[in-house]
Write a protein that holds these residues in place. Structure first.
Motif, mmCIF file in Angstrom:
data_model
loop_
_atom_site.group_PDB
_atom_site.id
_atom_site.type_symbol
_atom_site.label_atom_id
_atom_site.label_comp_id
_atom_site.label_asym_id
_atom_site.label_seq_id
_atom_site.Cartn_x
_atom_site.Cartn_y
_atom_site.Cartn_z
ATOM 1 N N HIS B 3 -1.527 -3.640 3.923
ATOM 2 C CA HIS B 3 -1.903 -2.565 4.828
ATOM 3 C C HIS B 3 -3.046 -1.769 4.203
ATOM 4 O O HIS B 3 -3.213 -1.725 2.994
ATOM 5 N N GLU B 5 -3.452 1.440 3.947
ATOM 6 C CA GLU B 5 -2.982 2.531 3.072
ATOM 7 C C GLU B 5 -2.639 1.983 1.695
ATOM 8 O O GLU B 5 -2.842 2.640 0.680
ATOM 9 N N ASP B 6 -2.110 0.765 1.726
ATOM 10 C CA ASP B 6 -1.722 0.093 0.499
ATOM 11 C C ASP B 6 -2.949 -0.060 -0.411
ATOM 12 O O ASP B 6 -2.918 0.257 -1.605
ATOM 13 N N THR B 10 -3.632 1.627 -4.201
ATOM 14 C CA THR B 10 -3.844 0.867 -5.423
ATOM 15 C C THR B 10 -5.273 1.009 -5.944
ATOM 16 O O THR B 10 -5.504 1.060 -7.137
ATOM 17 N N MET B 16 2.860 5.481 -4.913
ATOM 18 C CA MET B 16 3.612 6.069 -3.819
ATOM 19 C C MET B 16 4.907 6.609 -4.392
ATOM 20 O O MET B 16 5.822 5.846 -4.685
ATOM 21 N N PRO B 342 6.661 3.982 2.161
ATOM 22 C CA PRO B 342 5.287 4.490 2.166
ATOM 23 C C PRO B 342 5.029 5.601 3.178
ATOM 24 O O PRO B 342 4.090 6.368 3.009
#
Lengths: 58, 474
Positions: B3, B5-6, B10, B16, B342
């Motif tokens: 995703h 946001e992921d 990172t 998170m 998340p």
């Protein structure tokens, strides 16, 4: 003979199933959308470590 | 594919983590919410063991024990501001094997208590159904399951909503005790108290001094769980201020609630009835309200009993999941459990994993056994606390780490707590010796498993995260 409480019993079963379903659907969605690395990226005391660093630099 | 946001998380090297959104009132609601059900039911077994005076002595004796717990916890956790509570304290101050055991004590104590609360809730709904004319009894299982599923869902969705809910229902349940006291005492109410008649002669101490000792076991019920405030450490906005404030305000609330509960119930109900928590006063405050003859009080205390039970189960899910999550994050358990949602920022896998365990115990085990396992795990945790406190002050004296709260008279509270734990062990041994030995046996077996197998997976350097100086003497 069925009375109101018997219907409430069925309602409680139905609501239990609904809450369980909501949790499981979201769980599957999250686990398939995000990487394992991101989901388990939380580190203990990170905020404190950052605050400490900030204070020293400041 | 990951995703967006992921990627954000990172690429910036951020993680998170749990959200810091709670204030001191939420800490109070967590601690008092877990415990207050003990005022509504359970404590009165102490009356059965030794009479009303014995229950009062046990109430205050246990009150001293838990004041020590609250002071010790407030000092240590104001510096160890991470989820896991006493588990994380043990990891930083004593060592991994103690931490593993303490983590399990916490998870067992809270999950068993959650199951006990759900069983109680099913019983309460059944009682209400009977009072409204339903015949033939109710199937309690759907209400037990619903309580666990609803609260698990609430916890899954976010800590702020969860503990705000606890704040509201705990405040109502506490207010109900105050109203009950005011309405029945000579201060404002009709002054229906019959202490003099109900507690004189043979009824004063029916089993003598041994009865007082036996009552100690159930004296814990007035306060069992206040130490749960520490689990919020990673989610409060200002740990050094909020945790001591919420915890100490919590123990003061409970001392007041416990004393008022004893006063009201022992002044309205004969000790033989009050002390029989199975066939007599199952929910003594509710029974006292029925005796008062006021329908408003019956409703208020009925709602109070229901809310106290829900608040306790809710807080237990919160705390057990934080302890399990922390152990997963440190690889004491599979790292899979160390995941954070998340969006909702909750330890969602730990919450989900503990749901079937709570259901199994709530649907398949008798209430007294479930509660006994909870109390024994709690007691083992309290035994760890004085050792932890003495080592903390020795390794990091007051001038080496700034505390949000420094408890007075050290080492007196730690020594008192240790002495009171010893007395309580003896009292528990008198009533539940087999369970106590079985429980200790279980912890020895899992300790061996951890030492010889699981510890190889722990990233030893990564688990010590606090920016503390080197301990004195190392």
């Amino acid at each position: 003979m069925m009375d109101t409480w018997n219907y409430i019993e069925y309602g409680a079963w139905a609501l239990s199933a609904l809450f369980g379903l909501l949790i499981v659907i979201d769980w599957i969605k999250i686990d398939t959308t995000y990487s394992e690395e991101a989901l388990t990226s939380s580190r203990e005391g990170e905020l404190e470590a950052m605050t400490e660093k900030h204070r020293l630099e400041g | 594919m990951a995703h967006s946001e992921d990627v954000d998380h990172t690429s910036h090297g951020q993680s998170m983590g749990l959200l810091r959104v709670l204030g001191p009132a939420h800490v109070w609601a967590l601690g008092v919410g877990i415990v207050l059900v003990g005022e509504y039911m359970g404590w009165n077994f102490a009356v059965g063991k030794g009479g009303a005076y014995a229950a009062l002595i046990a109430c205050w004796f246990a009150g001293v024990l838990y004041s020590c717990v609250a002071m010790i916890d407030s000092e240590v956790t104001s510096t160890v501001a991470a989820a896991g509570g006493q588990y994380t304290q043990a990891k930083h101050i004593i060592g991994p094997l103690m931490a593993f055991n303490v983590g399990l004590y916490l998870v067992f104590a809270y999950t068993m208590l959650e199951a006990g609360n759900a069983i109680t809730l099913g019983f309460l709904v059944d009682t209400v159904a009977g009072m409204t004319g339903h015949e033939g009894g109710l199937d309690q299982r759907p209400f037990i399951v619903l309580a666990i599923m609803f609260l698990a869902w609430l916890n899954y969705r976010g800590v702020l909503a969860t503990l705000t809910f606890n704040l509201v229902i705990t405040a109502i349940a506490f207010s109900a005790i105050i109203v009950m006291f005011l309405a029945t005492s000579p201060l404002l109410g009709a002054g229906e108290m019959l202490h003099k008649d109900l507690m004189s002669g043979q009824a004063s101490l029916p089993y003598g001094w041994l009865g007082i000792l036996a009552a100690m076991h159930f004296g814990l019920w007035y306060y069992l769980g206040i130490e749960g405030t520490t689990q919020a450490a990673e989610e409060v906005r200002s740990p050094a201020r909020s945790l001591p404030f919420g915890t100490l305000a919590g123990i003061m609330t409970l001392l007041i609630a416990a004393t008022l509960t004893w006063y009201v119930c022992s002044g309205l109900l004969p000790w033989e009835y009050l002390g029989d928590g199975v066939n007599g006063a199952v929910a003594p405050l509710f029974s006292a309200a029925q005796i008062s003859g006021s329908n408003a009080l019956v409703w208020l205390l009925g709602i109070g009993t229901l809310f106290a039970t829900l608040a306790s189960a809710n807080g237990c899910i919160n705390d057990a999941s934080r302890a399990w999550f922390s152990m997963g994050r440190d690889h004491y358990l599979p790292a899979w459990f160390g995941a954070v949602h998340p969006v909702y920022r909750t330890p969602y896998r730990a919450i989900i994993f503990l749901v079937p365990i709570a259901l199994i115990f709530a649907l398949g085990a008798p209430l007294d056994q479930v509660i006994t396992f909870s109390i024994l795990s709690g007691l083992l945790g309290y035994t760890f606390m004085p050792i932890n406190m003495i080592m903390f002050r020795k390794k990091w004296p007051l001038d080496t780490i700034k505390r949000g709260y420094e408890h007075p008279l050290h080492p007196l509270p730690a020594i008192s707590l240790m002495a009171l734990c010893s007395v309580t062990y003896f009292a528990v041994f008198l009533g539940y010796g087999t369970q106590l030995i079985a429980m200790i046996g279980f912890y020895i077996v899992v300790s061996l498993w951890f030492h010889f197998w699981r510890y190889r997976f722990v990233k030893r350097a990564d688990q010590f995260t606090m920016p503390w100086p080197r301990p004195r003497g190392y």
